[in-house]
Scaffold this motif. Structure first.
Motif, PDB file in Angstrom:
ATOM      1  N   LEU B  26      -9.391  -0.688   7.792  1.00 51.79           N
ATOM      2  CA  LEU B  26      -9.666   0.289   6.722  1.00 51.79           C
ATOM      3  C   LEU B  26      -9.166   1.672   7.119  1.00 51.79           C
ATOM      4  O   LEU B  26      -8.545   2.378   6.317  1.00 51.79           O
ATOM      5  N   GLU B  27      -9.452   2.062   8.362  1.00 56.90           N
ATOM      6  CA  GLU B  27      -9.091   3.415   8.807  1.00 56.90           C
ATOM      7  C   GLU B  27      -7.584   3.645   8.829  1.00 56.90           C
ATOM      8  O   GLU B  27      -7.123   4.769   8.692  1.00 56.90           O
ATOM      9  N   THR B  32      -7.840   6.124  -1.288  1.00 58.00           N
ATOM     10  CA  THR B  32      -8.838   7.130  -1.663  1.00 58.00           C
ATOM     11  C   THR B  32      -9.896   6.532  -2.580  1.00 58.00           C
ATOM     12  O   THR B  32     -10.669   7.253  -3.185  1.00 58.00           O
ATOM     13  N   GLY B  33      -9.903   5.206  -2.663  1.00 55.05           N
ATOM     14  CA  GLY B  33     -10.927   4.542  -3.468  1.00 55.05           C
ATOM     15  C   GLY B  33     -10.956   3.074  -3.092  1.00 55.05           C
ATOM     16  O   GLY B  33     -10.017   2.571  -2.452  1.00 55.05           O
ATOM     17  N   ASP B  34     -12.024   2.387  -3.491  1.00 55.30           N
ATOM     18  CA  ASP B  34     -12.219   0.993  -3.083  1.00 55.30           C
ATOM     19  C   ASP B  34     -10.988   0.123  -3.331  1.00 55.30           C
ATOM     20  O   ASP B  34     -10.522  -0.599  -2.446  1.00 55.30           O
ATOM     21  N   GLN B  35     -10.490   0.169  -4.582  1.00 58.46           N
ATOM     22  CA  GLN B  35      -9.486  -0.819  -4.986  1.00 58.46           C
ATOM     23  C   GLN B  35      -8.120  -0.572  -4.355  1.00 58.46           C
ATOM     24  O   GLN B  35      -7.215  -1.384  -4.494  1.00 58.46           O
ATOM     25  N   GLU B  36      -7.975   0.557  -3.641  1.00 59.40           N
ATOM     26  CA  GLU B  36      -6.712   0.827  -2.940  1.00 59.40           C
ATOM     27  C   GLU B  36      -6.691   0.187  -1.548  1.00 59.40           C
ATOM     28  O   GLU B  36      -5.665   0.205  -0.872  1.00 59.40           O
ATOM     29  N   HIS B  37      -7.828  -0.334  -1.113  1.00 61.98           N
ATOM     30  CA  HIS B  37      -7.868  -0.997   0.195  1.00 61.98           C
ATOM     31  C   HIS B  37      -7.312  -2.415   0.106  1.00 61.98           C
ATOM     32  O   HIS B  37      -7.245  -2.993  -0.981  1.00 61.98           O
ATOM     33  N   LEU B  38      -6.920  -2.935   1.244  1.00 56.51           N
ATOM     34  CA  LEU B  38      -6.319  -4.270   1.304  1.00 56.51           C
ATOM     35  C   LEU B  38      -7.406  -5.340   1.304  1.00 56.51           C
ATOM     36  O   LEU B  38      -8.516  -5.107   1.789  1.00 56.51           O
ATOM     37  N   LYS B 252       1.339   1.052   2.983  1.00 55.85           N
ATOM     38  CA  LYS B 252      -0.062   1.493   3.040  1.00 55.85           C
ATOM     39  C   LYS B 252      -0.444   2.019   4.420  1.00 55.85           C
ATOM     40  O   LYS B 252      -1.565   2.514   4.619  1.00 55.85           O
TER      41      LYS B 252
END
Lengths: 261, 261
Positions: B26-27, B32-38, B252
């Motif tokens: 994550l780091e 900048t929001g939940d849905q942008e994470h893998l 990303k």
């Protein structure tokens, strides 16, 4: 080996909250070495689970339920024997009841622990004198009154912040794109923490709550205190973690740490 | 939605180290929001994966490879497109090569990223002047020289602590049942942290290492410094996290934070 029950966690909602719940499962487990810990699966699929609050409030038409169903089914596929969702808002009846109905109609057999029910039971069992329960949560949880009905069944009164506090302190602390917990989690910004602390004080002092519930899984990332204003802080993620440990191996559950007087 | 690649992590080795690697994914991700994470799956099945060092050193006959194979297969089953193992010792050739062979003979197609190879490449690319690489790791990793051969291919010299330091500071910091990181992780004990810091100083000062690698996934739980004695600290978990992000969505990946001069 290989016969152990497996705890399932739907994470990603948000991603740091899922890790926080997973960490609490470890913290609530009696273990002095790796192999004494419980088996666990964390699915963090934020891209498959749109924002719950945005959908509940009609700000988005993207339904989070199908993604949550797929996550729980994937947990069952890899052998999880109990599932949980690391998001309070997902427990709003309009979402949670559809999740459960969809799993049942698909023939899934895995049980899903209801975090909000566990919080209500936790307060009833551990703080029998409490009547007024302050709840800090997302607009989605507040607007659908996801806590109110469940707490009422335990004869507890649910108290939310006044609308302005909810809008200007709680919602922004979670969602602001520059300083909110979902944007800045590791560590949380000082501003987000200050907002949550001020909102908790509002519930405990202005509104006369006997306890305050961190009723959004992002909030414990900002607040680790077990007491504020001399009153208990109930971390819904910690309560859920304890329920997960108890559900697969109750003798592994640590005693509750109430954090002093 | 639903088409995103999924990062797979074999955790539980140990459980806190698996969470630490997940947090680093994550780091290291721009979001900048939940849905942008893998999307990510963490399998933490400590009961299925016996201790790697104990097996490698002949202190136990419980083979960790079959459990690791089952974990990687379960990751593939739920759709993970790349797998990783949050344990350096599991990368000792006597374990890792059997894991890969077993997956191939079973027809599994998921790729497994080799953490130690990634560390060697990371040093070569980012610290081209470095020649002497100090490695803090378990007795299993040291005795099998899991780092030495891989580093040599990049023309790097692997330096381990002297035997007494390894035995009295590094091994105990990881494994001691009262204060070791595997027993006390959240937070790590002051004693364990002091042991690791002293062993790192030994490598950097007494043994002339140019960098020190935290070559056991428990060690970054004790040491978050990016530099010690003015020289870089390479966290193998962080390197693996970056390799995972790069493998599924390189755009990303955040820039590397070297932590100042």
């Amino acid at each position: 080996m290989g016969q152990a029950q497996i705890i399932g966690i739907v994470g990603g909602v948000g991603p740091h909250a899922g890790l926080d719940l997973s960490r609490k499962v470890l913290e609530q487990t009696r273990a002095t070495g790796d192999q004494e810990h419980l088996n666990m699966v964390l699915l963090s699929w934020p891209r498959d689970v749109p924002d719950r609050t945005a959908f509940l409030l009609g700000r988005s038409t993207e339904d989070p339920v199908p993604g949550m169903v797929r996550c729980v089914q994937a947990l069952e596929l890899v052998g999880a024997t109990v599932a949980s969702i690391a998001c309070n808002t997902a427990h709003a009846p309009r979402l949670f009841s559809r999740l459960i109905a969809s799993l049942q109609s698909s023939g899934n057999r895995i049980g899903v622990i209801n975090m909000i029910q566990e919080v209500a039971l936790f307060i009833r069992c551990n703080f029998p004198d409490v009547r007024r329960v302050g709840v800090l949560a997302t607009d989605g949880t507040v607007t659908t009154n996801a806590y109110g009905e469940v707490l009422a069944r335990e004869n507890l009164t649910c108290i939310y912040p006044d609308a302005q506090i909810q809008r200007e302190l709680v919602h922004t602390a979670i969602y602001d794109r520059s300083y909110g917990i979902k944007a800045v989690s590791s560590p949380v910004s000082e501003r987000a923490r200050a907002c949550v602390l001020a909102a908790a004080t509002h519930l405990l002092i202005d509104k006369g709550a006997d306890v305050v519930v961190l009723g959004c899984t992002e909030l414990p990332l900002a607040i680790s205190e077990r007491r504020l204003q001399g009153k208990p802080v109930i971390d819904a993620s910690m309560v859920l973690a304890r329920a997960l440990v108890a559900s697969v191996e109750p003798e592994k559950l640590k005693p509750i740490d109430f954090g002093g007087p």
